[in-house]
Write an enzyme that holds these catalytic residues in place. Structure first.
Site, PDB file in Angstrom:
ATOM      1  N   HIS A 148       0.817  -1.214   0.000  1.00 28.45           N
ATOM      2  CA  HIS A 148       0.000   0.000   0.000  1.00 28.45           C
ATOM      3  C   HIS A 148       0.853   1.268   0.000  1.00 28.45           C
ATOM      4  O   HIS A 148       0.416   2.313  -0.506  1.00 28.45           O
ATOM      5  CB  HIS A 148      -0.923  -0.011   1.215  1.00 28.45           C
ATOM      6  N   ASP A 373     -10.064  -4.782 -19.233  1.00 26.04           N
ATOM      7  CA  ASP A 373     -10.419  -5.746 -20.277  1.00 26.04           C
ATOM      8  C   ASP A 373      -9.144  -6.354 -20.832  1.00 26.04           C
ATOM      9  O   ASP A 373      -8.296  -5.647 -21.390  1.00 26.04           O
ATOM     10  CB  ASP A 373     -11.218  -5.037 -21.375  1.00 26.04           C
TER      11      ASP A 373
END
Length: 430
Positions: A148, A373
């Site tokens: 993170h 995608d």
């Protein structure tokens, strides 16, 4: 369900620069949790081969070099940085075969079983880890864990979109920005707000928190769905216009507090992540890669929440977020400069994994999941955070179009008794 590891490889850093580059952690990177965050993306078949996915990943790593770097502490432990172009680092890629069909695990309900679909997040050697879980039907679950302190959710979502485009052979029209000049302190630096005890723990450091007598096994991860129709009903109760996030967060805060059964005079607060990029003046580029999240803290007494309206709770959220503006962000940047020689420890480092009566909230509603995608014809059919072994965490994420009725999915973690009561009143408009 069996998950068999087929291979484990490391994609090295891209072509190194002429010399090793050290990218210092900003004050926002230092505020981020020093841990890996795990997220799962599930795709129906047909999907590209693992070879095609890894080839695209190699290209993506070259564009997002910090993800393949190394997190380093200086000798004085005051100035951590990311080392890029040095030996070591790289991205871990694990490939597995799963002896079942993807539909057998959908939807991705919160469960410790989800941890099998991503590499372990403890004692990791790589800042980015990816696990490609190939199901017998050809479906795929991509389990990703990222340190993170290298990037926030906004940044990581842009990486995911770019990776998908590169697998499809498309050009990237939006490149990551690493320039930190917009974060230079003022001259002279000045603190207009108090950041000790809010963002960082003042010295001397408090004693370590003893292990809690509470058992993490008593924590339940749950997913609750809110349709657009239901959210619209809440909005009709608002005397003023509020965002979907503010309205839903007010509703959740009120009902979670009711389910917890707290003393009426108890103070409850939300630690709410706010994207600082558009709040700087001038705004930071949306492509800035790293962390630029600041926490807002709406607060209220339990009796104010439980007896008040959702509109009252939404207003508290709205007002707290509104206080995170350019002046506050500049004050935090200057705070780091003024205390550059000191060890800065985030207050969150001294918290137990049980936040009750408080909450920690992250919103993924603005992340471009619909743009991820990889080609091949397979559609994104589910995404979720992994199992969270902490109480009081709330994550808002968009329901995918074409799956159910749309709206917002909320992942939250509560003690089991509180979770049972919350489930009963999760859609109460009282």
């Amino acid at each position: 369900m069996e998950v068999h590891v087929v291979s484990s490889t490391v994609i090295p850093q891209g072509l190194p620069p002429t010399e090793n580059t050290k990218i210092p952690l900003t004050v926002f990177d230092m505020l981020a949790a020093d841990m890996h965050i795990a997220v799962l993306h599930a795709y129906m078949p047909p999907m590209p081969t693992n070879t095609a996915l890894k080839d695209g990943l190699k290209k993506a790593v070259g564009l997002f070099p910090t993800l393949a770097g190394q997190l380093v502490e200086n000798d004085d432990h005051c100035r951590p940085y990311i080392s890029v172009g040095d030996n070591g680092g790289g991205v871990l890629v694990v490939e597995t075969n799963v002896g079942s069909e993807l539909l057998d695990i959908l939807p991705l309900e919160p469960s410790p079983e989800l941890e099998r679909f991503h590499p372990p997040i403890d004692e990791t050697q790589h800042l980015l880890q990816i696990q490609l879980n190939r199901f017998s039907c050809g479906g795929l679950v991509i389990g990703l864990t990222a340190q993170h302190r290298v990037a926030d959710g906004k940044a990581m979502s842009s990486f995911f979109v770019a990776w998908g485009k590169l697998v499809r052979g498309l050009q990237i029209d939006s490149f990551p920005v690493y320039d930190q000049t917009m974060l230079i302190p003022r001259d002279p630096p000045r603190c207009d707000h108090d950041h000790w005890g809010i963002e960082f723990q003042p010295l001397p450091l408090p004693p370590s928190i003893p292990p809690s007598t509470l058992n993490s096994n008593k924590i339940r991860n749950m997913r609750v769905h809110y349709s657009w129709e239901f959210i619209s009903k809440i909005k009709t109760q608002m005397p003023r216009k509020h965002s979907t996030f503010e309205v839903l967060m007010g509703h959740l805060w009120k009902n979670i507090t009711r389910a917890r059964g707290l003393d009426p005079d108890t103070l409850t607060q939300i630690r709410l992540s706010v994207n600082g990029r558009p709040r700087l003046r001038p705004p930071a580029p949306s492509e800035y890669f790293g962390n630029m999240v600041i926490n807002a803290y709406p607060r209220a007494r339990v009796k104010e929440l439980t007896k008040g309206s959702v509109a009252d709770a939404a207003r508290l959220v709205h007002d707290a977020v509104g206080r995170i503006e350019d002046g506050y962000i500049r004050s935090l940047i200057d705070f780091r400069a003024i205390n550059s020689g000191d060890v800065l420890v985030p207050v969150t480092d001294f918290e137990e994994p049980f936040l009750c009566p408080n909450l920690e909230v992250d919103s993924w509603l603005g992340f471009p999941f619909h743009e991820v995608d990889f080609g091949g014809g397979g559609n994104l059919c589910a995404f979720a955070s992994s199992w969270v072994p902490a109480e009081g965490v709330v994550i808002l994420m968009p329901s995918l179009p074409g799956i159910g009725e749309g709206g917002v999915d909320v992942m939250l973690t509560l003690f089991q008794d509180h979770a049972r009561l919350f489930r009963e009143i999760s859609h109460s408009l009282d």
